[in-house]
Design a protein around this motif. Structure first.
Motif, short mmCIF file in Angstrom:
data_model
loop_
_atom_site.label_atom_id
_atom_site.label_comp_id
_atom_site.label_asym_id
_atom_site.label_seq_id
_atom_site.Cartn_x
_atom_site.Cartn_y
_atom_site.Cartn_z
N TRP A 143 -12.23 6.79 12.53
CA TRP A 143 -11.51 7.49 11.49
C TRP A 143 -11.80 8.98 11.45
N ASP A 144 -12.74 9.44 12.26
CA ASP A 144 -12.99 10.89 12.33
C ASP A 144 -11.77 11.64 12.84
N ASP A 145 -10.97 11.00 13.70
CA ASP A 145 -9.77 11.67 14.21
C ASP A 145 -8.50 10.84 13.97
N HIS A 146 -8.52 10.03 12.92
CA HIS A 146 -7.35 9.24 12.51
C HIS A 146 -7.27 9.18 10.98
N TYR A 147 -6.07 9.08 10.47
CA TYR A 147 -5.86 8.77 9.06
C TYR A 147 -5.16 7.43 8.91
N VAL A 148 -4.35 7.10 9.92
CA VAL A 148 -3.70 5.79 10.01
C VAL A 148 -3.89 5.29 11.43
N PHE A 149 -3.66 4.01 11.64
CA PHE A 149 -3.84 3.42 12.96
C PHE A 149 -2.87 4.03 13.96
N GLY A 150 -3.37 4.40 15.13
CA GLY A 150 -2.54 4.82 16.23
C GLY A 150 -2.13 6.28 16.26
N LYS A 151 -2.40 7.06 15.23
CA LYS A 151 -2.00 8.46 15.18
C LYS A 151 -3.24 9.34 15.14
N LYS A 152 -3.45 10.10 16.21
CA LYS A 152 -4.59 11.02 16.24
C LYS A 152 -4.33 12.19 15.31
N SER A 153 -5.41 12.73 14.77
CA SER A 153 -5.33 13.88 13.89
C SER A 153 -6.49 14.82 14.20
N LYS A 154 -6.55 15.89 13.46
CA LYS A 154 -7.65 16.83 13.61
C LYS A 154 -8.95 16.10 13.26
N THR A 155 -10.01 16.38 14.01
CA THR A 155 -11.29 15.72 13.79
C THR A 155 -11.97 16.22 12.53
N VAL A 156 -12.15 15.32 11.59
CA VAL A 156 -12.82 15.60 10.32
C VAL A 156 -13.60 14.34 9.94
N SER A 157 -14.87 14.51 9.61
CA SER A 157 -15.67 13.37 9.17
C SER A 157 -15.15 12.88 7.83
N LYS A 158 -14.97 11.58 7.69
CA LYS A 158 -14.41 11.00 6.46
C LYS A 158 -15.53 10.42 5.59
N ASN A 159 -16.28 11.30 4.95
CA ASN A 159 -17.33 10.90 4.02
C ASN A 159 -16.74 10.74 2.63
N THR A 160 -17.36 9.88 1.83
CA THR A 160 -16.94 9.80 0.44
C THR A 160 -17.39 11.07 -0.25
N TRP A 219 0.83 -1.20 0.00
CA TRP A 219 0.00 0.00 0.00
C TRP A 219 0.86 1.25 0.00
N LYS A 220 0.48 2.22 -0.78
CA LYS A 220 1.21 3.49 -0.87
C LYS A 220 0.45 4.59 -0.16
N PHE A 221 1.16 5.31 0.69
CA PHE A 221 0.58 6.45 1.41
C PHE A 221 1.19 7.77 0.95
N SER A 222 2.38 7.69 0.35
CA SER A 222 3.05 8.92 -0.07
C SER A 222 2.35 9.50 -1.30
N ARG A 223 2.42 10.79 -1.42
CA ARG A 223 1.81 11.55 -2.53
C ARG A 223 0.29 11.45 -2.56
N LEU A 224 -0.31 11.11 -1.44
CA LEU A 224 -1.76 11.09 -1.33
C LEU A 224 -2.19 12.10 -0.28
N ARG A 225 -3.32 12.70 -0.49
CA ARG A 225 -3.92 13.52 0.57
C ARG A 225 -4.41 12.55 1.63
N PRO A 226 -4.31 12.93 2.90
CA PRO A 226 -4.70 12.00 3.97
C PRO A 226 -6.12 11.43 3.84
N VAL A 227 -7.06 12.20 3.33
CA VAL A 227 -8.42 11.65 3.18
C VAL A 227 -8.49 10.54 2.13
N ASN A 228 -7.47 10.41 1.30
CA ASN A 228 -7.41 9.35 0.30
C ASN A 228 -6.52 8.19 0.71
#
Length: 132
Positions: free
Chosen positions: A100-117, A47-56
């Motif tokens: 996933w509202d406050d995560h983009y990857v497992f174990g790392k909290k982030s700013k709270t954003v709803s992850k809707n398609t 899986w590739k995470f680089s060059r992607l926006r976190p929501v993707n």
């Protein structure tokens, strides 16, 4: 099951996930399911995470797919019964689970954003998977 077969529950893939309760529960559940259904995961490093926006990120997208599969029981028949494109867009417009509202990857909290398609993601899914 989706995260496990995607190889995202491999040890060492997400360094900060070691103490994450949700991550540990997924591993426990996947062990049961993999034994029951003889599931073989792919390698998580594919899986590739680089060059992607976190929501993707693949983690968010897999969670959205999981939400789609769990909330839209009879997805195939509902797709066939849809009278117009609006109904299809409503059917395939889902949100990732609350974790996933406050995560983009497992174990790392982030700013709270709803992850809707988003509109574009839903359109791409409809064009590539539903319409053909």
């Amino acid at each position: 099951m989706l995260f496990g077969t995607a190889g995202m529950l491999e040890e060492g893939l997400f360094k900060d996930a070691v103490s994450d309760k949700y991550y540990k529960e997924l591993i426990k559940e996947f062990r049961i399911l993999s034994a029951k259904y003889s599931l073989v995961p792919i390698h998580g490093w594919l899986w590739k995470f680089s060059r992607l926006r976190p929501v993707n990120f693949p983690t968010v997208r897999i969670s959205q797919l999981s939400a789609l599969l769990s909330t839209a029981g009879g997805l195939f028949s509902k797709t066939l019964e849809a009278a117009d494109i609006r109904q299809l867009k409503d059917l395939f417009g889902v949100a990732a689970s609350a974790y996933w509202d406050d995560h983009y990857v497992f174990g790392k909290k982030s700013k709270t954003v709803s992850k809707n398609t988003g509109v574009q993601a839903t359109d791409i899914f409809l064009i590539n998977a539903v319409i053909p």
